[in-house]
Design an enzyme around this catalytic site. Structure first.
Site, short mmCIF file in Angstrom:
data_model
loop_
_atom_site.label_atom_id
_atom_site.label_comp_id
_atom_site.label_asym_id
_atom_site.label_seq_id
_atom_site.Cartn_x
_atom_site.Cartn_y
_atom_site.Cartn_z
N ASN A 215 0.53 -1.29 0.06
CA ASN A 215 -0.10 -0.16 0.08
C ASN A 215 0.69 0.89 0.65
O ASN A 215 1.39 1.27 1.08
CB ASN A 215 -0.47 0.15 0.99
CG ASN A 215 -2.18 0.99 1.78
OD1 ASN A 215 -1.78 1.97 0.50
ND2 ASN A 215 -2.36 1.31 2.85
N LYS B 134 0.36 4.15 -0.19
CA LYS B 134 -0.10 5.67 0.40
C LYS B 134 -0.10 6.71 -0.35
O LYS B 134 -0.61 6.97 -1.61
CB LYS B 134 -0.05 5.16 1.64
CG LYS B 134 -0.11 4.02 2.55
CD LYS B 134 0.01 4.29 3.83
CE LYS B 134 -0.36 3.42 4.97
NZ LYS B 134 -0.83 2.69 6.26
N HIS C 43 -9.89 1.42 4.63
CA HIS C 43 -7.90 1.71 5.62
C HIS C 43 -8.06 2.41 6.89
O HIS C 43 -9.43 3.51 6.54
CB HIS C 43 -6.94 2.24 4.66
CG HIS C 43 -5.89 2.28 5.18
ND1 HIS C 43 -5.47 2.84 6.16
CD2 HIS C 43 -5.38 0.97 5.32
CE1 HIS C 43 -4.06 2.21 6.85
NE2 HIS C 43 -3.75 1.30 5.94
N GLU D 199 -6.96 4.99 7.52
CA GLU D 199 -6.01 6.18 7.46
C GLU D 199 -7.20 7.14 7.03
O GLU D 199 -7.74 8.36 6.96
CB GLU D 199 -5.04 6.75 6.39
CG GLU D 199 -4.01 6.19 7.80
CD GLU D 199 -2.91 5.72 7.18
OE1 GLU D 199 -2.66 5.73 5.04
OE2 GLU D 199 -2.08 5.21 7.50
N GLU E 265 -5.09 -4.84 10.79
CA GLU E 265 -4.37 -3.79 10.47
C GLU E 265 -4.41 -3.17 12.54
O GLU E 265 -5.78 -1.80 12.25
CB GLU E 265 -4.34 -2.61 9.37
CG GLU E 265 -4.14 -3.59 8.19
CD GLU E 265 -3.48 -2.67 6.87
OE1 GLU E 265 -2.53 -2.48 6.87
OE2 GLU E 265 -4.22 -1.33 6.75
N GLY F 85 2.33 2.69 11.03
CA GLY F 85 3.31 3.84 10.93
C GLY F 85 4.13 4.31 12.11
O GLY F 85 4.57 4.84 12.35
N SER G 19 2.88 -2.17 10.67
CA SER G 19 4.91 -2.48 10.83
C SER G 19 5.47 -3.41 10.08
O SER G 19 6.79 -3.85 10.87
CB SER G 19 4.99 -1.81 11.89
OG SER G 19 5.05 -0.10 12.23
N GLY H 287 2.65 -1.50 4.49
CA GLY H 287 3.02 -0.30 3.92
C GLY H 287 4.05 0.99 3.51
O GLY H 287 4.86 0.62 2.19
P1 13P Z 1 3.02 0.18 7.49
O1 13P Z 1 3.90 -0.76 7.18
O2 13P Z 1 4.02 1.24 7.05
O3 13P Z 1 3.02 0.35 9.36
O4 13P Z 1 1.21 0.45 7.60
C1 13P Z 1 0.92 -0.36 7.69
C2 13P Z 1 -0.96 0.28 6.75
O5 13P Z 1 -1.67 0.84 6.56
C3 13P Z 1 -0.74 -0.89 4.90
O6 13P Z 1 -1.70 -0.30 4.75
#
Ligand code: 13P
Length: 261
Positions: free
Chosen positions: A15, A17, A101, A103, A176, A182, A222, A243
């Site tokens: 992803n 983002k 998601h 976010e 997640e 992150g 992560s 991510g």
């Molecule tokens: P990270 O791997 O950067 O923690 O992000 C995970 C994520 O939100 C994947 O959709």
């Protein structure tokens, strides 16, 4: 009738983002080259920003690196300035779309879009109609975990986000935990397994054991080359949604090859 034993081809999906312009697609060329040199038994997808969906598809990596979008509108078309429909993503070559998601579920004042599970469900339905496979994200915040509400929150997100018909062919779940995204902090393999087993059980109860035993449940938050193998080794973890580490071909290759087959 006895449900089949669980047999699922894992998926490792990146992803990106809101990262990446055209020049970053070179990283996917490098990913393609490096995946050619390795053996792996999972499916691989990269969910790029909407502006890159068509360009990634045009790179013709086919089934080796499938193209995904990161969101779609719940309507097929209409006066929704700035939005992208599932049909449009499909037309641009996407096979997958991430929906719900955290976010996007996050409040507007925190930079999110305040998306509710009801809205997420509309998006899943739109993706089903367009022939896109959805990666439906669920997960609790740190405050919810600390107050002991994790199962209640994730259970409600699942029940409200998933449509009446749900099959392994069109839906993948991504667990997640928001506190692990992150932050460098990952759920322990045992915590991930506990949540994935809970999710599988809920799906089995709602849609039957055949669906429960065949639906992929990805872990996200992560995931790095250093922790991927241990997390992926858990019985109910069928791959990952990655991510930051999906932006670097070397790290993403290491995560893909850590997946069980
Ligand atoms: P990270 O791997 O950067 O923690 O992000 C995970 C994520 O939100 C994947 O959709």
């Amino acid at each position: 009738m006895t449900a089949p034993t669980k047999k699922i081809k894992p998926l490792v999906a990146g992803n990106w983002k809101m990262h990446g312009t055209g020049s970053h697609l070179r990283e996917l060329g490098r990913l393609n080259t490096s995946l050619s040199k390795h053996k792996f038994g999972c499916d691989v997808a990269v969910c790029v920003p909407a502006t890159l969906v068509h360009r990634l598809s045009a790179m013709k990596f086919g089934a080796k690196i499938m193209t995904g979008g990161q969101d779609c509108h719940g309507a097929q078309k209409g006066a929704h300035t700035g939005d992208v429909s599932a049909d449009m993503l499909k037309d641009a070559g996407a096979k997958w779309v991430i929906v719900g998601h955290s976010e996007r579920r996050a409040e507007v004042k925190r930079g999110g879009h305040g998306e509710t599970s009801k809205l997420v469900r509309e998006k899943v339905l739109a993706a089903q109609m367009a022939g896109l496979r959805s990666i439906v994200c669920v997960g609790e915040t740190l405050a919810e975990r600390k107050s002991g509400d994790t199962l209640k929150v994730v259970g409600a997100q699942l029940r409200q986000s998933l449509p009446d018909t749900c099959s392994a062919g069109d839906i993948v779940i991504a667990y997640e935990p928001v506190w692990a995204i992150g932050t460098g902090e990952t759920a322990s393999p045992a915590q991930a397994q506990e949540m994935h087993a809970f999710i599988r059980n809920l799906i089995s109860k709602a849609y039957g054991e055949v669906v429960g035993n065949s639906i992929s449940i990805l872990y996200g938050g992560s995931v790095k080359p250093a922790n991927a193998e241990e997390i992926f080794s858990k019985a109910d973890v069928d791959g990952g949604l990655i991510g930051g580490a999906s932006l670097k071909s070397a790290d993403f290759t290491a995560i893909v090859t850590a997946s069980k087959s």
